[in-house]
Write a protein that holds these residues in place. Structure first.
Motif, PDB file in Angstrom:
ATOM      1  N   LYS A 164     -12.555   6.783   7.474  1.00 29.53           N
ATOM      2  CA  LYS A 164     -13.854   6.948   6.801  1.00 29.53           C
ATOM      3  C   LYS A 164     -14.487   8.308   7.089  1.00 29.53           C
ATOM      4  CE  LYS A 164     -15.240   2.163   6.058  1.00 29.53           C
ATOM      5  NZ  LYS A 164     -14.320   1.327   6.829  1.00 29.53           N
ATOM      6  N   GLU A 169       0.188   4.728  -1.796  1.00 29.05           N
ATOM      7  CA  GLU A 169       0.051   5.927  -0.953  1.00 29.05           C
ATOM      8  C   GLU A 169       0.981   7.037  -1.449  1.00 29.05           C
ATOM      9  OE1 GLU A 169       0.407   5.459   3.495  1.00 29.05           O
ATOM     10  OE2 GLU A 169       1.984   6.946   3.174  1.00 29.05           O
ATOM     11  N   ASP A 206       0.825  -1.211   0.000  1.00 28.35           N
ATOM     12  CA  ASP A 206       0.000   0.000   0.000  1.00 28.35           C
ATOM     13  C   ASP A 206       0.856   1.257   0.000  1.00 28.35           C
ATOM     14  OD1 ASP A 206      -2.350  -1.424   0.047  1.00 28.35           O
ATOM     15  OD2 ASP A 206      -2.505  -1.417   2.233  1.00 28.35           O
ATOM     16  N   HIS A 235      -9.617  11.789  -1.466  1.00 25.53           N
ATOM     17  CA  HIS A 235     -10.512  10.644  -1.237  1.00 25.53           C
ATOM     18  C   HIS A 235      -9.842   9.330  -1.640  1.00 25.53           C
ATOM     19  CE1 HIS A 235     -14.104  12.713   0.059  1.00 25.53           C
ATOM     20  NE2 HIS A 235     -13.943  13.601  -0.908  1.00 25.53           N
ATOM     21  N   SER A 270     -10.842   1.972   9.519  1.00 22.76           N
ATOM     22  CA  SER A 270     -12.149   2.600   9.723  1.00 22.76           C
ATOM     23  C   SER A 270     -12.009   4.067  10.123  1.00 22.76           C
ATOM     24  CB  SER A 270     -12.924   1.834  10.800  1.00 22.76           C
ATOM     25  OG  SER A 270     -12.166   1.811  12.002  1.00 22.76           O
ATOM     26  N   GLN A 292      -4.115  -7.722   0.526  1.00 17.23           N
ATOM     27  CA  GLN A 292      -4.521  -7.640   1.926  1.00 17.23           C
ATOM     28  C   GLN A 292      -3.257  -7.590   2.763  1.00 17.23           C
ATOM     29  OE1 GLN A 292      -7.896  -7.613   2.930  1.00 17.23           O
ATOM     30  NE2 GLN A 292      -8.054  -7.320   0.727  1.00 17.23           N
ATOM     31  N   ARG A 347      -8.681   6.881   1.053  1.00 17.43           N
ATOM     32  CA  ARG A 347      -9.640   5.932   1.634  1.00 17.43           C
ATOM     33  C   ARG A 347      -9.701   4.650   0.806  1.00 17.43           C
ATOM     34  NH1 ARG A 347     -13.478  10.175   1.895  1.00 17.43           N
ATOM     35  NH2 ARG A 347     -13.363  11.213   3.891  1.00 17.43           N
ATOM     36  N   ARG A 348      -9.513   4.827  -0.503  1.00 20.32           N
ATOM     37  CA  ARG A 348      -9.627   3.668  -1.387  1.00 20.32           C
ATOM     38  C   ARG A 348      -8.504   2.656  -1.116  1.00 20.32           C
ATOM     39  NH1 ARG A 348      -9.491   4.286  -7.870  1.00 20.32           N
ATOM     40  NH2 ARG A 348      -8.594   2.253  -8.248  1.00 20.32           N
ATOM     41  N   TYR A 396      -6.909   2.297   1.745  1.00 18.09           N
ATOM     42  CA  TYR A 396      -6.941   1.784   3.124  1.00 18.09           C
ATOM     43  C   TYR A 396      -8.383   1.511   3.566  1.00 18.09           C
ATOM     44  CZ  TYR A 396      -2.082   3.340   3.416  1.00 18.09           C
ATOM     45  OH  TYR A 396      -0.744   3.496   3.197  1.00 18.09           O
ATOM     46  N   PRO A 397      -9.118   0.661   2.844  1.00 19.34           N
ATOM     47  CA  PRO A 397     -10.525   0.425   3.205  1.00 19.34           C
ATOM     48  C   PRO A 397     -10.673  -0.220   4.583  1.00 19.34           C
ATOM     49  CG  PRO A 397      -9.785  -1.180   1.578  1.00 19.34           C
ATOM     50  CD  PRO A 397      -8.686  -0.176   1.707  1.00 19.34           C
ATOM     51  N   TYR A 398      -9.596  -0.868   5.041  1.00 17.17           N
ATOM     52  CA  TYR A 398      -9.667  -1.560   6.334  1.00 17.17           C
ATOM     53  C   TYR A 398      -9.387  -0.621   7.511  1.00 17.17           C
ATOM     54  CZ  TYR A 398      -4.736  -1.695   5.063  1.00 17.17           C
ATOM     55  OH  TYR A 398      -3.479  -1.344   4.646  1.00 17.17           O
TER      56      TYR A 398
END
Lengths: 92, 625
Positions: free
Chosen positions: B387, B356, B352, B374, B384, B538, B377-378, B380-382
């Motif tokens: 968000k 990044e 990632d 934005h 929270s 992941q 966020r895409r 690092y969806p994990y």
């Protein structure tokens, strides 16, 4: 703005982010991000503290550096919120 | 000394002692079970070797050597190194394709030659005491040396609390050095000289080649890298995490192992960490004999002190603990060697942090943009906590406006900043010792001259591959956790031919837009099910501080006691007490608190296990240089 708002926010930052280290406490106008005091989760802890301690609601679009990045801005933001609540018509 | 690392070689032991030198060996028998004992001596009695690892191209090297008149007494890869050194001297390392750390006593030249593999898979440490040179595969082998005192190197601690690992040759132990990856060393006449023999170089990118051509070459190299890593006189199994990388390796290995393949995986009860569904998908597709070990939080807490004993350095995360459990499972099934998909994220741009960095540069071109941030966020969806963040804050966290685009460490600055936040807990005494030392500045001084001319992705890949891979991934999570149970891990993605090929591959087809490992996915699409081939990366994660707070262990409480903190002196007692109190309230939310908690706990455990007076039980073997 009331001095207690500023003092309460400062005390929360010292206890929660600096683990009691008053010597490292930021000046009122020092950036909390640039001084590595809060990170992306820290800012949400701050939101939670403000909502619970000052009984205000913080909307997501309000979580911006203009409102949150220094103790002075946080204090002004909270004071404004409290004032708005006090002057809002009953039932609003 | 060798008894301290018997876990690395439970099958056999040997020593070679002369007036000048002593070599000790612990053997994990994988190739030439009958005749591969060590230390091994050349036919003329002049060369003696002790060696950990595997030379995967030993078959081809043996044929070449035999064609030039060399005669072999065994079928081991150890003897191949001896012959090659006899013919080429230090240049022999350029011929070796493998994971190795070895020392050759050259009696003719009265010198000791040590070498370590290119990527840093196998460890090698050394120290001087009273004019004598000592070395070993793990630092614990050096601790019985008379006069040796294990002291924590404060600068190494600063490096770990900034970069996750010490900068080689520094180790957590003051006065003990590691031989860096891709280096050899000659010890003679009371002195040592070290030389790098290989480096990762992104200077020769093949922009003229099509994606199809690069894919074809990638496929051929990866297949060959896997094929030669299945060479052994014992069964070679495979790790199967459910991710793309280990799935590719398992699929290739299954095709090459007609007798069948045994696979191993960790499962977690917590669905936030568990990947069983993907593992089972691969097991169904390949028909492997699959074994799993569950790793819950209480088990992480239970094994953590043992994990630190094997790692030999403080750590900010618990990631190695599940891998310790996994290697124990492999050993319990009677298998000694396993393939692993580790290395693909570094070599083919899977992390990632690469995406990044690309987004940070994209945002920096339009600093006030309310849309571009934005994208964080895409990737690092994990997470929270991201968000609810506004674009302005997302940009601020990732240093969009403040970070220097020409900083050689640009890609890693946000991670370094968030990690270094844990230094808040350093004691005043430690801070005074460190002064204005900056670990990131030191890392920047180690970069090659051409670094600034490389593509930004290649700069980030270099930092991951040359520094974090050997210093953290391969050591803390790789060699040490596997060897804790006498398991040899083999990494096809780290075959240096494939690594060099990937370094010459244009950045645009490794990370295509924000699609990580694009070339690898497309190259290997036909060997894994579509849901694996298209699965987003992941990150390997394990429970952090919550592993210790939800499942209280007496040792955790002891580590955070005022007296224990004062005795070791590395951490601010009152602040650390507040951190511990916060942990008991289960109110950790961010990376900094978690990293600090695990970092302090592991440092305390390190001190408890190593920084105590060492009892001398026998006379160590040493080289009198």
């Amino acid at each position: 703005m009331p001095q207690s708002i500023n003092a309460d926010i400062r005390a929360f930052i010292i206890e929660n982010f600096l683990f009691g280290d008053e010597a490292d406490a930021p000046e009122d106008d020092a950036s909390l991000i640039e001084n590595d005091i809060v990170d992306s989760t820290g800012i949400l802890e701050m939101v939670s503290f403000l909502e619970e301690h000052f009984a205000i609601d913080v909307a997501d679009p309000e979580i911006v550096p203009e409102n949150f990045d220094t103790i002075a801005r946080l204090s002004a933001f909270v004071a404004g919120k409290k004032k708005a609540r006090e002057t809002a018509p009953a039932g609003a | 000394m060798s008894a301290t690392i018997a876990h690395r070689g439970p099958d056999d032991a040997g020593i070679h002692v002369t007036d000048d030198v002593g070599l000790a060996h612990r053997r994990l028998s994988i190739v030439d079970l009958a005749d591969g004992q060590q230390p091994m001596t050349s036919a003329d009695g002049q060369l003696h070797i002790t060696y950990n690892g595997e030379i995967f191209n030993h078959v081809e090297l043996r044929q070449e050597l035999e064609s030039r008149g060399h005669r072999f007494r065994t079928s081991s890869d150890t003897e191949v190194i001896l012959h090659l050194y006899d013919e080429l001297g230090p240049d022999c390392v350029a011929q070796l394709n493998g994971d190795f750390a070895f020392a050759i006593h050259d009696a003719r030249r009265k010198r000791l030659f040590l070498a370590r593999d290119r990527m840093g898979v196998r460890p090698l440490y050394h120290t001087w005491r009273q004019g004598r040179f000592h070395f070993g595969s793990e630092i614990k082998a050096l601790l019985p040396i008379p006069g040796m005192e294990a002291r924590l190197d404060p600068f190494a601690l600063d490096q770990i609390f900034t970069l996750w690992a010490p900068i080689p040759p520094r180790t957590a132990f003051e006065g003990v050095s590691e031989l860096p990856p891709a280096h050899w060393m000659i010890v003679e006449n009371g002195a040592a000289r070290t030389q790098r023999y290989w480096d990762l170089d992104f200077s020769n990118v093949r922009h003229d080649c099509s994606e199809a051509q690069m894919a074809e070459e990638t496929r051929a190299l990866l297949e060959d890298a896997t094929r030669i890593r299945l060479r052994a006189d014992v069964e070679v199994g495979t790790y199967l995490s459910g991710g793309l990388d280990s799935s590719i390796i398992a699929a290739l290995a299954k095709r090459m192992a007609p007798a069948g393949l045994t696979s191993f995986a960790v499962t977690f009860s917590d669905p936030a960490f568990d990947e069983s569904a993907f593992q089972n998908e691969m097991v169904r597709a390949l028909g492997t004999e699959h074994h799993t070990v569950d790793c819950d939080m209480d088990e992480i807490a239970t094994v953590f002190p043992e994990v630190i004993r094997h790692m030999e350095q403080p750590i900010l995360r618990t990631g190695p603990a599940p891998l310790y459990r996994l290697s124990g499972l492999v050993r319990s099934k009677g298998i000694k060697a396993v393939l692993s998909g580790e290395g693909a994220d570094e070599v083919f741009a899977g992390y990632d942090i690469f995406k990044e960095a690309r987004i940070r540069r994209f945002c920096a071109r339009q600093p006030g943009s309310q849309l571009r941030p934005h994208l964080f966020r895409r990737i690092y969806p994990y997470l929270s906590n991201l968000k609810r963040q506004t674009p302005d804050y997302l940009a601020a966290y990732f240093g969009v406006a403040s970070d220097d685009l020409y900083d050689p460490l640009f890609s890693h600055r946000p991670r370094m900043r968030s990690t270094a936040g844990a230094k808040l807990f350093f004691s005043d005494a430690l801070k005074a010792t460190l002064g204005d030392y900056d670990a990131a500045d030191e890392l920047a001084t180690t970069l090659p001259d051409a670094f600034s001319e490389w593509h930004p992705l290649h700069q980030a890949q270099y930092l991951e591959t040359r520094f974090l891979l050997p210093g953290y991934i391969l050591s803390s999570q790789g060699d040490r956790m596997a060897m804790a149970h006498g398991i040899e891990t083999r990494f096809p993605f780290l075959d240096h031919r494939l690594v060099m090929h990937a370094a010459q591959t244009p950045a645009s087809i490794k990370l295509k837009g924000l699609r990580e490992k694009h070339l690898l996915r497309e190259t290997m699409r036909d060997v894994v099910p579509p849901q694996i081939a298209d699965r987003p990366k992941q990150p390997y994660r394990a429970p952090e501080a919550s592993a210790f707070t939800d499942h209280a262990q007496a040792y955790v409480e002891e580590a955070f006691e005022k007296s224990a903190l004062e005795e070791n002196g590395n951490f601010h007692v009152e602040k650390t007490a507040r951190l511990y109190k916060k942990s008991r309230l289960n109110s950790f939310t961010g990376f900094r608190d978690n990293a600090a908690f695990v970092g302090i706990l592991s440092t305390q455990l390190w001190s408890q296990q190593f920084a105590r007076p060492v009892r001398i039980t026998d006379q160590p073997l040493a080289v009198r240089a």
